[in-house]
Motif scaffolding. Structure first.
Motif, mmCIF file in Angstrom:
data_model
loop_
_atom_site.group_PDB
_atom_site.id
_atom_site.type_symbol
_atom_site.label_atom_id
_atom_site.label_comp_id
_atom_site.label_asym_id
_atom_site.label_seq_id
_atom_site.Cartn_x
_atom_site.Cartn_y
_atom_site.Cartn_z
ATOM 1 N N SER A 60 3.246 -13.635 -7.220
ATOM 2 C CA SER A 60 2.022 -12.833 -8.129
ATOM 3 C C SER A 60 2.528 -12.750 -8.660
ATOM 4 C CB SER A 60 1.962 -11.971 -6.971
ATOM 5 O OG SER A 60 2.205 -11.086 -8.047
ATOM 6 N N GLY A 61 0.308 -13.033 -9.674
ATOM 7 C CA GLY A 61 0.423 -12.722 -10.972
ATOM 8 C C GLY A 61 1.231 -11.795 -12.040
ATOM 9 N N SER A 62 1.312 -10.199 -11.446
ATOM 10 C CA SER A 62 2.617 -9.405 -11.988
ATOM 11 C C SER A 62 3.704 -9.775 -12.327
ATOM 12 C CB SER A 62 2.435 -8.438 -11.024
ATOM 13 O OG SER A 62 0.841 -7.448 -10.377
ATOM 14 N N PHE A 88 -3.970 -2.379 -15.126
ATOM 15 C CA PHE A 88 -3.170 -3.918 -15.183
ATOM 16 C C PHE A 88 -3.167 -3.573 -16.624
ATOM 17 C CE2 PHE A 88 -6.424 -5.632 -11.995
ATOM 18 C CZ PHE A 88 -4.952 -6.068 -10.892
ATOM 19 N N THR A 137 -9.716 -6.151 -15.510
ATOM 20 C CA THR A 137 -10.478 -6.469 -13.719
ATOM 21 C C THR A 137 -10.029 -4.905 -13.843
ATOM 22 O OG1 THR A 137 -8.518 -8.209 -13.866
ATOM 23 C CG2 THR A 137 -9.629 -8.374 -12.621
ATOM 24 N N ASP A 162 -3.132 -11.369 -20.433
ATOM 25 C CA ASP A 162 -3.336 -11.413 -19.423
ATOM 26 C C ASP A 162 -4.691 -12.475 -19.244
ATOM 27 O OD1 ASP A 162 -3.601 -11.214 -16.799
ATOM 28 O OD2 ASP A 162 -2.817 -9.304 -16.343
ATOM 29 N N ILE A 164 -6.077 -13.539 -16.173
ATOM 30 C CA ILE A 164 -6.144 -14.077 -15.163
ATOM 31 C C ILE A 164 -7.165 -13.661 -14.221
ATOM 32 C CG2 ILE A 164 -5.037 -12.792 -12.431
ATOM 33 C CD1 ILE A 164 -1.926 -12.418 -13.888
ATOM 34 N N GLN A 187 -5.346 -16.506 -7.642
ATOM 35 C CA GLN A 187 -6.141 -16.638 -6.815
ATOM 36 C C GLN A 187 -7.452 -16.125 -7.258
ATOM 37 O OE1 GLN A 187 -3.401 -14.558 -7.624
ATOM 38 N NE2 GLN A 187 -3.416 -12.474 -6.882
ATOM 39 N N LYS A 188 -7.334 -15.843 -8.693
ATOM 40 C CA LYS A 188 -8.365 -15.292 -9.791
ATOM 41 C C LYS A 188 -9.816 -16.247 -9.794
ATOM 42 C CE LYS A 188 -6.851 -10.991 -9.115
ATOM 43 N NZ LYS A 188 -5.804 -9.919 -10.139
HETATM 44 C C1 PLP Z 1 -4.893 -9.567 -10.319
HETATM 45 C C2 PLP Z 1 -4.390 -9.318 -11.413
HETATM 46 C C3 PLP Z 1 -2.890 -8.975 -12.015
HETATM 47 C C4 PLP Z 1 -2.127 -9.722 -10.930
HETATM 48 O O1 PLP Z 1 -1.849 -8.797 -10.055
HETATM 49 P P1 PLP Z 1 -1.027 -9.738 -8.572
HETATM 50 O O2 PLP Z 1 -1.467 -8.862 -7.451
HETATM 51 O O3 PLP Z 1 0.219 -9.137 -8.915
HETATM 52 O O4 PLP Z 1 -1.347 -11.117 -8.506
HETATM 53 C C5 PLP Z 1 -2.686 -9.521 -13.106
HETATM 54 N N1 PLP Z 1 -3.356 -9.100 -14.155
HETATM 55 C C6 PLP Z 1 -5.035 -9.006 -14.192
HETATM 56 C C7 PLP Z 1 -5.451 -8.611 -15.085
HETATM 57 C C8 PLP Z 1 -5.505 -9.335 -12.862
HETATM 58 O O5 PLP Z 1 -6.893 -8.811 -12.664
#
Ligand code: PLP
Length: 356
Positions: A60-62, A88, A137, A162, A164, A187-188
């Protein structure tokens, strides 16, 4: 079911169709070709040069946020400045703390706008890199990238963004804005299923930082990913089906035209924002990304509305964590949504707000 959430989003029909296909074996020239073509399209949309390098992580993004920090920086040579404007930003700070990378944090108060004064305080203080979630976000605040970029140039600091939720929702010019690394997640803004994250880095940060850094990791070692990507492969099994989703989406956006896609989302955000404001319902005053609109409710009924939308109408909006949980709902404008959807969700929220 209709999703007005920012990730996962309401997915497009063409993605759902792509997702339903059988998954092929991937150590083939055919799959390599798809990876390389995908990466070429991605760099074009990011507005970065062909010699930038992308890391395709199945995570995932994290994970990509953590991996980019660890591959680019270390505790001996670096001091990072982190913009903490919400959950975030706090995550970037936690990553620095866990890996013991020296850091300074700009912690924004509720509704506070990131300004030049926040940054000026750290001029000539040995900052080697800035970590920022361009659209934070959790609050929807879109930071002023020109301001952050000029701070980095003046201080000779690397800029890690970031993107995302802002990429493919707002304009994004990686090279022009002096961004050294961009973090994305499927997913974003990409509107795909969750499961992959991408880091795209320019030649400078690859040569000066990543190649010289010795981050001890098997799965998150970027050097390994970069050498594999030379032939369109990843060191480990990627989420193969998602690679095809990315390929299909980038092809679709290229055909549609990036500026048309951005205009569409900008318009949906406008329609929603014009319709939602009412007695007791307002919008924040800081600059907003087109991805999502935090909707501020005077009465503490955000969770009641969230639940009723979900349970009785099969409509999903984002609740908000922390101090704003009872007062803020976030409504996304990204995904397979149209003007009618924006009018419908804003009317429903207003109607339910009156009821409580
Ligand atoms: C959703 C998001 C993430 C990552 O979240 P995960 O749940 O790990 O995919 C990171 N940064 C931002 C700005 C996001 O909106």
């Amino acid at each position: 079911m209709k999703l007005f959430t920012v990730g996962p989003v309401q997915m497009y029909e063409h993605t759902l169709k792509e997702r339903s296909k059988p998954i092929p074996y991937f150590r083939t020239d055919e799959f390599s070709k798809v990876m390389l073509e995908t990466d070429e399209m991605l760099k074009e949309l990011l507005h970065t040069k062909k010699d930038s390098k992308s890391i395709y992580l199945t995570a995932s993004g994290s994970a990509a946020m953590e991996a980019v920090v660890c591959n680019c920086f270390n505790k001996k040579e670096d001091k990072l400045l982190v913009v903490v404007g919400g959950t975030f930003g706090k995550r970037f700070l936690d990553i620095c703390e866990i890996h013991e990378i020296p850091n300074e944090a700009i912690i924004l108060k509720n509704n506070e706008v990131l300004s030049e004064e926040h940054l000026l305080k750290y001029n000539d203080s040995g900052i080697t890199g800035v970590l920022v979630n361009l659209d934070e976000t959790s609050t929807g605040q879109l930071y002023d990238i020109d301001m952050i970029s000029s701070f980095c140039k003046k201080n000779n600091a690397y800029l890690i963004v970031d993107a995302i939720s802002t990429f493919l929702c707002d304009e994004y010019y990686m090279d022009k804005w002096g961004i050294d690394a961009t973090v994305l997640s499927t997913q974003k803004g990409l509107c795909l299923s969750p499961g992959m994250a991408i880091v795209t880095m320019n030649k400078k940060i690859v040569e000066e930082k990543v190649n010289k850094n010795n981050f001890p990791s098997l799965y998150f070692n970027f050097k390994d990913y970069m050498s594999n990507m030379e032939r369109g492969q990843t060191p480990f099994t990627p989420a193969v089906g998602l690679v095809f989703e990315i390929y299909d989406m980038l092809k679709t956006i290229k055909k549609e035209g990036l500026s048309n896609r951005l205009k569409k989302i900008d318009n949906l955000a406008k329609v929603y924002r014009e319709n939602i404001v009412a007695d007791g319902i307002s919008l924040p005053e800081y600059p907003l990304s087109n991805a999502v609109t935090p909707t501020v409710l005077e009465k503490p009924v955000a969770m009641d509305i969230f639940n009723e939308l979900k349970n009785d109408h099969d409509m999903f909006v984002n609740p908000t964590g922390g101090v704003n949980a009872d007062h803020v709902l976030r409504v996304a404008h990204v995904g397979d949504l149209n003007e009618e959807d924006m009018i419908e969700i804003s009317s429903k929220i207003k109607e339910l707000y009156k009821k409580y």
